[in-house]
Each structure stands twice: as C-alpha cells, then as structure tokens.
Scaffold this active site. Sequence first.
Site: not given
Length: 529
Positions: A19, A51, A117, A233, A279, A336, A371, A376
């Site tokens: 970011a 991921g 995922e 996670h 998750r 996580h 999320r 992310s």
Amino acid sequence: MGGVQSLRTDLIVVGAGIAGMSAALHASGRRVVMLTKAAFGAGGASPLAQGGVAVALGPMDSPEIHMADTGAAGAGLCHEEVVRVITNEGPARIAELVEWGALFDRRPSGIFQLGREGAHSMDRVAHAMGDATGAELVRTLASAIMRSSRVEILEHHMVVDLLFEWGRVVGVVAITREGRPLVVTAAEVILATGGVGQIFAHTTNPVEATGDGLALAAGVGARSAGLEFVQFHPTALVGPDLPMALLTEALRGEGAVLVDDRGERFMPAEHVLAELAPRDIVARAIAVRRRLGRKVLLDATGLGSLESRFPTVVELCARQGLDPSQDLLPVSPAAHYHMGGVVTDLEGRTSVPGLRACGEVAFTGMHGANRLASNSLLEALVVGARCGEDLAHESHQTPVAVNDGHKHSNFPLADSPWIDDGGNTTVADELRWIMEAGAGVERTQGSLKVAREQLHDLRRRVVPQPGELAHMMRVANLILKAAETRTESRGAHFRADVPWSSRCWLQDLVFEGDLLIPPHVVQPAAAVG
C-alpha cells in the site's frame, strides 16, 4: 528542538509495504520520504503474503460477482460503493503491475492461472511464483521505487509521534535503531503501517505489526472503526516458529482437507462450503476441537508434489521436519488480519487534515466483519494508488514550519522504542496472552471484562515510553472496548455468550481518538449481501 535532525519534504509515507509503495509511486511530482522499521522490501506482512490477489479476470467472472462474494463474507457490514470501486479497478492495477514487470503465474495459453479460496464462488485469485505472490509484488514495486529519484527511503526508523499544529498533521517524529531522533515535516502524512497481530500470542504477522499507525492516529483524535473484527487465519502451522508459519488457503482450494487426530474430516458438517467456508467459520471449528483436547491436521497428501505450486509452504514445513506431500500438518488459528483501522475514504483521507492511511491500517469499509480471502492485496493496490494519484493532482502545499512549542501527543525519551531493544519483551508477552485469552477466536462478556481489568493493571504497573509497547497497549484497549460494546456475533467477532446476529448491529462502531462514539448516533453501514 536543538540537536534533533530535521527534514522537509512534500509527502511522508510511514511503512514500505504494498500500500505504501503504491501510494508513493502514484504521487507523481511529489518529493517523498518513506520511513520503514525494517530493511526496505524485507519487513512487514506484504512479502509474506502467500495467497494472491483476488481480481475478476476469469471469463465467467465479473466485478459484480466478486462484489457479491465480498459482501457475503463481510456479514452485512461491507460498504457498497467502496466494494464496487475496488473490485472494478482491480484488473487495471494488475495490468499496471504486469507493465512494471510482475510475473504472475499463467497457463500455457498465456492467460492468468487463477485459483479459488475460501468463500469465493469463482476461480479469481491471481498468484505469482506459486505461493510467493506478496514477495513478487514487493519486488516489482520496490524496483520501481528504486528507479525513482523522488523517493528517499529511511530504513530502521520507527515513527513514535505525529506532529500536530493548527488542527492538522504536519509531520512525524521518528527514532533510529541507534536511538537518534529525526523530525520530518510535510504537507501530508500517509500511514501504511500494516496490522496489529503482534498484540496476540498466536499470530502469523511479522514482528513489525504492533499497531503503530492505528495508535498514532488515535493520538491525534482520528476516527477509527471496525476494531473488534480481527481475522484469525484457520491454518497456521503449529510449531516453534514465531510468528507462526501460514499454510495458505490455496492448499484447501486445491483440495487439502482438515481432519482431527482420529482421521475424521469435520468441515462438511460445519458449512456447505466445507474447508472453503469463510475463515471465521473454519477458525472456530478448529478452535472448538483444540479446546476439547483434539489435534487438528491439514491433509494435503492427495495433492501430489507441491514444490512448484507451493514452494513457500514446502520450505516452511521442511524447517519443522515435515513434508506436506506425505505428512499431516498440525494447524491452529492465529491472528492474521485486522478488518478495522483508521477511517478513510477511497483516497485515503482520514478525519484529521494532513493525515491519510491505506492498506491494513485503514478502514475503508471494504471488508466488513470478515475479509474475503485475498482481498487485502487488492485493496492495498487500489486505495494506495488512488491515494497517491489524488495527492499528485492536489495543488502543492508548503510543509508547515514546526515550532518548538508544537502540539503532539508525546516527545520520545532516551530509551529505545523497539520492544526487543527496550527490555519490554516480558511485558509485551503478558499483553499478548491477555488478548489471546480474552479476545481471541471466541469472546464472552466475562473474558473481555477480565482482559480489560488485566490490561488496566498492566498499564498502571508499566508506563511505556513512546514506541511499540505503548502502541500495542493503546490498540489492545480500543479492540477490547469495541468487542465488549458489540453484543452480538458477526463475522470474525464471535461472542460465545451471544452467538447470534442482530439487525440493530448493522452499523460500524466508530471511535474518535480513544473515545467510542455511542452506537445509536452512528449511521448504519451501507450493506452488501
């Protein structure tokens, strides 16, 4: 401030992950000073991301479908317009990375090799080098940064304070590893400091993830939200490594399954998506069994050789004498990702003039209560770029001259602000276990109350100087306040004493500095899903 080194620039970026680098690169025409606690390109969570990037590139996929999946995972608290913008702009950001030299995994035909995922209805996760996506994106962005003459990088500098004058942030105070203070002033400061995982005893987050940006923003009265939502996670590798090694969700996307120590698979009875459920659901199912004394293992033995597809996983397992193609892998949930953060718009603006934020430290409303996997990196790329582009188009402002009597939350003292240098390791560990026991995968009013009391006692016994421990204590207190206030279960926030959701809690809990705005005056989130 005699004897203190000082610099002036146009823009300060605190943090050097995906970011922060995206923001710096897109702030064309601006002189940038980037401060990072670690070596450039080596620290933070970004290089560890296995991921991939969730982005609608497949022939049957679309940003609208991606948006719907995001909203479903976010349990009613995703902000609709934010999700729409980020999912629509994702493909362009991937194309830009390719232009800059990013090497994404592709099929023989040349199209992207997309994986699936948890909670995704389509194959849409773009990977690089198998399970080393974060490292490849960091390499690409860092190379572009190094080619730029606009960006000055200051390694091993911890920002311990924001300079605040005449109602706006005008710079930062940083400390080097050697204890030398530095004041940097600028027209704008961007916080891109990552998450808060190090306030928990079990985490996949790197040592730098001590909640610095969130604590700094609270110190100048910035708004924050979603703080109760910490994603654990499900599949961190149980072993001596700290932080814990992550076993990417992509393994389950390829067909790996979860079994208990009797060899019984349990996720099909928990959720229709089984191992690919959101998750929070998978993490709780594992936590319940571990609490009852059972071991939980990830079985990837049916996937064949993993060296080419998951080289990072193979290496992490080998360190503990395990071969994922032959051995069952002991797993446990671990802190996580923090869905909460400093409240921003899509250009990173916070409620405090002169201060912006992007990446995990920010709360855009993208992730809601939970999320969606691999969103992310997408958010970091899109919002980071939008933040930098917006600053590039603004008229140049002259950095504010800082007076000796400027207002700030604290000025650093002589001791090191780093936990591992300052003799505060034992206190930090005590804090981590308080948070793990009181605000982990499952919480109750009782556990949160005990944690608040223990934290209050710890803060009374130990008054840390500005730095990591002070940041961790501040952030822990905010998370506990938010988790106590939300008397329902939603997404990653599971209250075992109130294991249901309520429509009256379809709203964000917002803080102004350290003070919670009473929930009834907060406008409900524009919900997706």
